[in-house]
Every structure is written in C-alpha cells, then in structure tokens.
Design a protein around this motif. Structure first.
Motif, mmCIF file in Angstrom:
data_model
loop_
_atom_site.group_PDB
_atom_site.id
_atom_site.type_symbol
_atom_site.label_atom_id
_atom_site.label_comp_id
_atom_site.label_asym_id
_atom_site.label_seq_id
_atom_site.Cartn_x
_atom_site.Cartn_y
_atom_site.Cartn_z
ATOM 1 N N SER A 259 0.838 -1.216 0.000
ATOM 2 C CA SER A 259 0.000 0.000 0.000
ATOM 3 C C SER A 259 0.863 1.252 0.000
ATOM 4 O O SER A 259 0.573 2.220 -0.706
ATOM 5 N N ASN A 260 1.933 1.229 0.798
ATOM 6 C CA ASN A 260 2.855 2.369 0.825
ATOM 7 C C ASN A 260 3.493 2.580 -0.551
ATOM 8 O O ASN A 260 3.586 3.713 -1.027
ATOM 9 N N LEU A 261 3.936 1.496 -1.178
ATOM 10 C CA LEU A 261 4.559 1.595 -2.505
ATOM 11 C C LEU A 261 3.558 2.097 -3.547
ATOM 12 O O LEU A 261 3.921 2.871 -4.436
ATOM 13 N N THR A 262 2.314 1.667 -3.413
ATOM 14 C CA THR A 262 1.269 2.132 -4.330
ATOM 15 C C THR A 262 1.126 3.645 -4.241
ATOM 16 O O THR A 262 1.073 4.336 -5.272
ATOM 17 N N LYS A 263 1.081 4.162 -3.027
ATOM 18 C CA LYS A 263 0.950 5.608 -2.826
ATOM 19 C C LYS A 263 2.190 6.341 -3.346
ATOM 20 O O LYS A 263 2.075 7.358 -4.038
ATOM 21 N N ILE A 264 3.366 5.836 -3.028
ATOM 22 C CA ILE A 264 4.611 6.466 -3.493
ATOM 23 C C ILE A 264 4.642 6.499 -5.019
ATOM 24 O O ILE A 264 4.976 7.528 -5.621
ATOM 25 N N PHE A 265 4.295 5.379 -5.637
ATOM 26 C CA PHE A 265 4.294 5.270 -7.101
ATOM 27 C C PHE A 265 3.347 6.311 -7.700
ATOM 28 O O PHE A 265 3.713 7.088 -8.585
ATOM 29 N N ARG A 266 2.126 6.364 -7.179
ATOM 30 C CA ARG A 266 1.126 7.307 -7.688
ATOM 31 C C ARG A 266 1.600 8.745 -7.511
ATOM 32 O O ARG A 266 1.508 9.569 -8.419
ATOM 33 N N ASP A 267 2.144 9.040 -6.314
ATOM 34 C CA ASP A 267 2.621 10.397 -6.039
ATOM 35 C C ASP A 267 3.759 10.789 -6.981
ATOM 36 O O ASP A 267 3.838 11.947 -7.422
#
Length: 167
Positions: free
Chosen positions: A87-95
């Motif tokens: 979930s953290n990586l998903t947010k970082i990727f999107r950001d």
C-alpha cells in the motif's frame, strides 16, 4: 465414474473421495505454487524489493517501512506487513507519477498504458503483473511430473482461487 480409471489420474485419496461423492473441489493457489514451478520466481520480499527498485525506492526505505509497521503493530503477520508495504509503494508510485518525478512511459509500453487508462488498473498491479509475466516453467523433472499430474485434474476442479498476479 470408473473407479479404476479415475485412480490412474488421481493419487490423492482426499481428491478421489470428493470425486467419488460427485463433489467438485476448489483449488486455492498461493504464491508457493508459482515459487515451486517457475524458474527463479521471487518470494514476496524479493518481489517487493524488485518493485521498489523500479519506482526509485531503495532497500533501506523498505526496511524502514517494515520497522515502522512492526513498531506500531508488533504482532502483525508477515502477510499483513507485506500488504501494508505494498500500500505504501502504491501511494509512493502514484505520487511520483502525479509530481512528474516518474512517467508511465518510463515503465510501461503504450499498450500497457492504454490498459491502465481504459480499465483503471492500478499502476502497481500492472507493474507486478509485468514483473511476473517474465518467468518460465521449471525444467526440474520432479516438478514437471507434478505439473503433469496437476494438469490431469483440470477437468475435475470446479474453481481456482488465487491472489497471484502471474499467469
């Protein structure tokens, strides 16, 4: 159902008994199946590190994420820790895409970008799928024999449930 003919294809008494009772079993396939039958298939930790590297997150950052999760939730299972890191990586990727630090075209083909846009597929899920589509079936004779036995069951399994992203 011819008992003798069925026994030739089915070496599991449990599966045989289900079929004898005309019950169709459900097969749950986890990452262990892929890890066993695909060459050099990554573990969850290896997959997380591979994905992180592509989006510019280093190993130290992943270790820090893991520590933050275990500090706040000491009894958390490894699966839930990995899910939270995902979930953290998903947010970082999107950001990083939003900020322009990364571009989809740096990572994906035009066809993949069209799929992401047209079907609203998560960037991280597409990246995981892309990573996991590169693996080949093992050439280990023992495992090939097991795979052949599994193939014989394909008409006797009612449903296959998986959380895997590989093919």
């Amino acid at each position: 159902m011819d008992k003798n003919k069925t026994r030739v294809y089915i070496h599991s008494n449990c599966l045989y008994n289900l079929l004898k009772l005309h019950r169709i079993p459900m097969l749950f396939v986890g990452s262990g199946l892929s890890k066993r039958y695909l060459k050099n298939y990554p573990s969850w930790d290896e997959l997380i590190f591979n994905i992180a590297k592509v989006i510019g997150v280093n190993k130290s950052q992943i270790i820090a994420m893991k520590q933050a999760i275990t500090d706040s939730k000491p009894s958390e299972t490894q699966g839930k820790i990995n899910a939270e890191i995902g979930s953290n990586l998903t947010k970082i990727f999107r950001d990083k895409i939003i900020s322009g630090e990364l571009s989809l075209s740096d990572i994906f083909t035009d066809e993949e970008i069209n799929l992401i846009e047209g079907k609203n597929i998560s960037f991280i899920k597409m990246l995981i799928s892309k990573q996991l589509s590169k693996y080949e079936i093992t050439d280990n004779p023992k495992y090939l024999s097991e795979l052949n036995e599994l193939k014989k069951l394909q008409n006797n399994i009612g449903v296959v449930v998986t959380t895997n992203y590989d093919k």
